[in-house]
Design a protein around this motif. Structure first.
Motif, PDB file in Angstrom:
ATOM      1  N   PRO A 240      11.273   3.203 -19.126  1.00  0.00           N
ATOM      2  CA  PRO A 240      13.729   3.557 -19.372  1.00  0.00           C
ATOM      3  C   PRO A 240      12.997   4.995 -18.560  1.00  0.00           C
ATOM      4  CG  PRO A 240      12.335   4.202 -21.201  1.00  0.00           C
ATOM      5  CD  PRO A 240      11.162   3.279 -20.759  1.00  0.00           C
ATOM      6  N   PRO A 241      14.160   4.992 -18.637  1.00  0.00           N
ATOM      7  CA  PRO A 241      14.823   6.871 -17.819  1.00  0.00           C
ATOM      8  C   PRO A 241      14.177   8.058 -18.746  1.00  0.00           C
ATOM      9  CG  PRO A 241      16.380   4.884 -17.262  1.00  0.00           C
ATOM     10  CD  PRO A 241      15.800   4.097 -18.353  1.00  0.00           C
ATOM     11  N   THR A 242      13.551   8.717 -18.408  1.00  0.00           N
ATOM     12  CA  THR A 242      13.705   9.974 -19.808  1.00  0.00           C
ATOM     13  C   THR A 242      14.429  10.850 -19.800  1.00  0.00           C
ATOM     14  OG1 THR A 242      12.434  11.363 -17.527  1.00  0.00           O
ATOM     15  CG2 THR A 242      10.625  10.038 -18.825  1.00  0.00           C
TER      16      THR A 242
ATOM     17  N   ASP B 282      14.539   3.456 -14.096  1.00  0.00           N
ATOM     18  CA  ASP B 282      13.416   2.476 -14.573  1.00  0.00           C
ATOM     19  C   ASP B 282      12.544   2.687 -14.124  1.00  0.00           C
ATOM     20  OD1 ASP B 282      15.602   1.581 -16.626  1.00  0.00           O
ATOM     21  OD2 ASP B 282      15.174  -0.063 -15.515  1.00  0.00           O
ATOM     22  N   LYS B 283      11.967   3.406 -14.175  1.00  0.00           N
ATOM     23  CA  LYS B 283      10.364   3.983 -13.480  1.00  0.00           C
ATOM     24  C   LYS B 283       8.791   2.628 -13.774  1.00  0.00           C
ATOM     25  CE  LYS B 283       6.450   7.421 -13.288  1.00  0.00           C
ATOM     26  NZ  LYS B 283       6.364   8.896 -14.008  1.00  0.00           N
ATOM     27  N   ILE B 284       8.531   2.479 -12.183  1.00  0.00           N
ATOM     28  CA  ILE B 284       7.848   1.208 -12.603  1.00  0.00           C
ATOM     29  C   ILE B 284       6.247   1.328 -11.746  1.00  0.00           C
ATOM     30  CG2 ILE B 284       7.567  -1.778 -12.317  1.00  0.00           C
ATOM     31  CD1 ILE B 284      10.535  -1.541 -12.166  1.00  0.00           C
TER      32      ILE B 284
ATOM     33  N   ARG C  64       1.100  -1.046  -0.038  1.00  0.00           N
ATOM     34  CA  ARG C  64      -0.021  -0.175  -0.277  1.00  0.00           C
ATOM     35  C   ARG C  64       0.967   1.545  -0.003  1.00  0.00           C
ATOM     36  NH1 ARG C  64      -3.595  -0.452   5.258  1.00  0.00           N
ATOM     37  NH2 ARG C  64      -1.750  -1.304   6.380  1.00  0.00           N
ATOM     38  N   ASN C  65       0.642   2.252  -0.591  1.00  0.00           N
ATOM     39  CA  ASN C  65       0.914   3.831  -0.465  1.00  0.00           C
ATOM     40  C   ASN C  65       1.815   4.344  -1.572  1.00  0.00           C
ATOM     41  OD1 ASN C  65      -0.984   4.507   1.741  1.00  0.00           O
ATOM     42  ND2 ASN C  65       0.279   3.706   2.875  1.00  0.00           N
ATOM     43  N   ILE C  66       1.820   3.592  -2.271  1.00  0.00           N
ATOM     44  CA  ILE C  66       3.579   3.285  -3.535  1.00  0.00           C
ATOM     45  C   ILE C  66       2.916   3.654  -4.352  1.00  0.00           C
ATOM     46  CG2 ILE C  66       4.708   1.747  -4.907  1.00  0.00           C
ATOM     47  CD1 ILE C  66       5.686   0.354  -2.613  1.00  0.00           C
ATOM     48  N   LYS C  67       2.574   5.451  -5.011  1.00  0.00           N
ATOM     49  CA  LYS C  67       3.181   5.335  -6.506  1.00  0.00           C
ATOM     50  C   LYS C  67       3.269   5.048  -7.107  1.00  0.00           C
ATOM     51  CE  LYS C  67       2.203  10.026  -8.707  1.00  0.00           C
ATOM     52  NZ  LYS C  67       2.656  10.142  -9.230  1.00  0.00           N
ATOM     53  N   GLU C  68       4.617   4.538  -6.575  1.00  0.00           N
ATOM     54  CA  GLU C  68       6.073   4.605  -8.384  1.00  0.00           C
ATOM     55  C   GLU C  68       7.169   3.764  -7.415  1.00  0.00           C
ATOM     56  OE1 GLU C  68       4.588   8.381 -10.621  1.00  0.00           O
ATOM     57  OE2 GLU C  68       6.059   7.807  -9.176  1.00  0.00           O
ATOM     58  N   VAL C  69       8.073   3.117  -8.421  1.00  0.00           N
ATOM     59  CA  VAL C  69       9.100   2.424  -8.298  1.00  0.00           C
ATOM     60  C   VAL C  69      10.691   2.564  -8.643  1.00  0.00           C
ATOM     61  CG1 VAL C  69       9.925   0.174  -7.431  1.00  0.00           C
ATOM     62  CG2 VAL C  69       7.994   0.581  -6.958  1.00  0.00           C
ATOM     63  N   TYR C  70      11.205   3.543  -8.356  1.00  0.00           N
ATOM     64  CA  TYR C  70      12.766   3.432  -9.434  1.00  0.00           C
ATOM     65  C   TYR C  70      13.628   2.836  -8.928  1.00  0.00           C
ATOM     66  CZ  TYR C  70       9.156   8.291 -10.645  1.00  0.00           C
ATOM     67  OH  TYR C  70       8.437   8.856 -11.234  1.00  0.00           O
ATOM     68  N   THR C  71      13.577   2.783 -10.238  1.00  0.00           N
ATOM     69  CA  THR C  71      15.646   1.846  -9.582  1.00  0.00           C
ATOM     70  C   THR C  71      16.775   2.757 -10.001  1.00  0.00           C
ATOM     71  OG1 THR C  71      15.955   1.601 -11.866  1.00  0.00           O
ATOM     72  CG2 THR C  71      14.727  -0.302 -11.004  1.00  0.00           C
ATOM     73  N   SER C  72      17.359   2.109  -9.172  1.00  0.00           N
ATOM     74  CA  SER C  72      18.623   2.587  -9.738  1.00  0.00           C
ATOM     75  C   SER C  72      19.278   3.051 -10.594  1.00  0.00           C
ATOM     76  CB  SER C  72      19.943   2.234  -8.544  1.00  0.00           C
ATOM     77  OG  SER C  72      20.532   1.275  -9.382  1.00  0.00           O
ATOM     78  N   ASP C  73      19.090   2.488 -11.285  1.00  0.00           N
ATOM     79  CA  ASP C  73      19.235   2.741 -12.926  1.00  0.00           C
ATOM     80  C   ASP C  73      18.420   4.141 -13.695  1.00  0.00           C
ATOM     81  OD1 ASP C  73      21.504   1.214 -13.068  1.00  0.00           O
ATOM     82  OD2 ASP C  73      20.201  -0.446 -14.189  1.00  0.00           O
TER      83      ASP C  73
END
Length: 535
Positions: A278-280, A265-267, A254-263
């Motif tokens: 992928p990274p913008t 990446d947006k999930i 819960r309460n997760i809007k987005e997940v970002y990797t160290s590279d």
């Protein structure tokens, strides 16, 4: 009449024999030479065809090889162009990092933001409170390992400015306009508002850090804006894609809007729709939140040097391929230059062979002896023999009748003489006897006439016709054998234009053949004259 026909037939036979012998020898020699010529032409055609085929195969092979080289050149050119573009980008990134190294503010707007800050300083009395910005310049990271992820998560917010009221918004717009800083993002926020306290129930149910947990700032307004505008407290940071996917797509989290990797990446997941971006930011973009800029600059310089070596290597490969391309194009042109004359010679030889075949067929047509003419003469002689035999049969019938009449008259004369001796009527009997004698003499004369006619005319004519018939049959067989050596019987059957000719037509045909023979003799010169002389 029969003798005249026999004489005419003998004359035609003699002419035929002489002409056939001469014509057969000349046409045989000519046909033999033409066959040799056609064989020679065919050998030349085969040789030319082999050369043309080989040259075409060489051209096709060269063309296929050239196509592969052209494709390789295009691929290498694209790779070189991409490396050039990447080199220019790296140089630009290095310049940005170097400026950022001297002034970290330039990472969030370049030279424009410096001019904007100078304009703000110049017009500071017009603001209710000094603007805060750019936001990125007021942030520090707890760990630089998350610099790319935080930059990707915050995005344009890092370039934004914060003002406290709408009046300051307009003043800042004017300042930005003066320095040509268009599309500047300005956020109006109450500077007096304290730092936001996030309840635990509003935080993500995970042990992984959030953007808010890894950033630091001396200005709580900056942190409040990142929470209110960017939801920094609900942006989770992970090391790799697999971990991020398990978090973003897990309904229990819960309460997760987005997940970002160290590279970067947006999930995220919205209404059962799983999304990955992928990274913008473009590849190699300077890490704006990184504090160790010297290392990043050295890394980019090493990358640029490696790319430059690759460019030099690829240019060498391209130069070699271009040379190979020129060589192949020259080979194709040389092969084409050799092939085209060969093709022209081949076409001429094919036409020459066709002409020779037609001439050879024409010679065979004229060389063939038309046995149908001899057969027609034989048929006429047969008819003459049959007519003569019918005439002989009629004469024999009349002769037998005359003989019977003579016998009857002799018997009547004997009977009459006996009756005269018995009755003694000599006077009237003498008259009657005289009459009977005259009739008997007439019958004897008629008999002698038919016997003489049969002996002097009919029987010799029949014998002569039978002899001529036998000669014609033998001549037909001889001519048939001779003709077969020049032209097969199947070919003669196709030549029906002179079948059924009369003797007069035969004479015309002989004259035409003689003219043809003279023409061919003039055409082929001394060679045919010598052959004709031997006949």
């Amino acid at each position: 009449m029969l003798q005249r026909k026999n004489g005419r037939l003998n004359q035609l036979q003699a002419q035929l024999r002489d002409f056939q012998m001469q014509h057969m020898q000349s046409t045989q020699a000519e046909a033999s030479q033409m066959e040799k010529d056609m064989q020679n032409i065919q050998q030349q055609i085969d040789h030319l065809h082999s050369n043309v085929t080989r040259l075409r195969e060489d051209e096709n092979e060269f063309t296929a090889e050239l196509s592969g080289i052209v494709k390789s050149i295009n691929d290498i050119s694209k790779e070189i162009a991409e490396n050039d573009r990447r080199t220019k980008q790296i140089k630009s990134d290095i310049a940005d990092l170097q400026r950022q190294q001297s002034n970290t503010v330039t990472a969030f707007g370049g030279q424009r933001v410096l001019k904007l800050l100078e304009s703000i300083e110049t017009n500071h009395k017009k603001f209710e409170s000094p603007p805060i910005g750019p936001i990125g310049a007021h942030l520090q990271l707890a760990s630089e390992s998350w610099s790319v992820a935080v930059d990707s998560a915050c995005g344009g917010l890092l370039d934004a400015f914060i003002v406290t009221c709408c009046k300051d918004l307009h003043v800042l717009r004017e300042c930005a306009s003066k320095v040509n800083f268009n599309n500047l993002r300005i956020i109006v926020y109450d500077f007096t508002r304290p730092r936001l306290i996030i309840p635990d129930g509003s935080l993500p149910t995970t042990e992984h850090p959030t953007v808010l947990s890894v950033i630091q700032s001396e200005n709580h307004t900056v942190l409040n804006v990142l929470v209110d505008q960017g939801h920094a407290e609900r942006q989770v940071l992970v090391k790799d894609y697999e971990v991020g996917k398990s978090l973003a797509f897990d309904d229990r989290m819960r309460n997760i809007k987005e997940v970002y990797t160290s590279d970067g990446d947006k999930i995220f997941s919205r209404r059962a729709v799983q999304t990955f971006y992928p990274p913008t930011s473009k590849k190699g973009r300077p890490n704006r939140l990184c504090s160790s800029l010297g290392e990043k600059i050295a890394e980019l310089k090493n990358e640029a040097e490696g790319i430059q070596r690759t460019i030099v290597e690829k240019n060498g490969q391209k130069s070699k391929l271009v040379k190979d391309q020129c060589d192949l194009e020259q080979k194709i042109a040389d092969s084409k230059r050799k092939r085209e004359p060969e093709e022209h010679r081949l076409e001429k030889k094919i036409l020459e062979l066709d002409d020779a075949k037609r001439a050879f067929a024409e010679i065979n047509r004229y060389a063939a002896v038309d046995n149908s003419e001899l057969e027609e003469d034989i048929k006429k002689e047969k008819n003459i023999i049959v007519e003569s035999e019918q005439l002989l049969q009629k004469i024999k019938v009349k002769l037998a009748a005359a003989s019977r009449e003579v016998n009857d008259r002799r018997e009547a004369y004997k009977t009459f003489m006996d009756s005269v001796n018995e009755t003694g009527h000599r006077a009237s009997a003498n008259d009657e006897l005289e009459l009977i004698k005259r009739k008997l003499d007439a019958a004897e004369q008629e008999k002698a006439h038919y016997e003489g006619l049969m002996t002097t005319k009919v029987l010799p004519a029949i014998k002569m016709a039978e002899a001529e018939y036998a000669d014609l049959q033998q001549l037909r067989q001889d001519n048939f054998k001779k003709a077969s050596t020049i032209c097969p019987e199947s070919d003669m059957e196709a030549l029906n234009n002179v079948a059924g000719s009369t003797p007069e037509q035969l004479s015309a045909t002989l004259n035409r053949l003689k003219q043809r023979f003279d023409q061919e003799s003039r055409r082929f010169g001394t060679k045919l004259v010598i052959v004709a002389g031997k006949s």
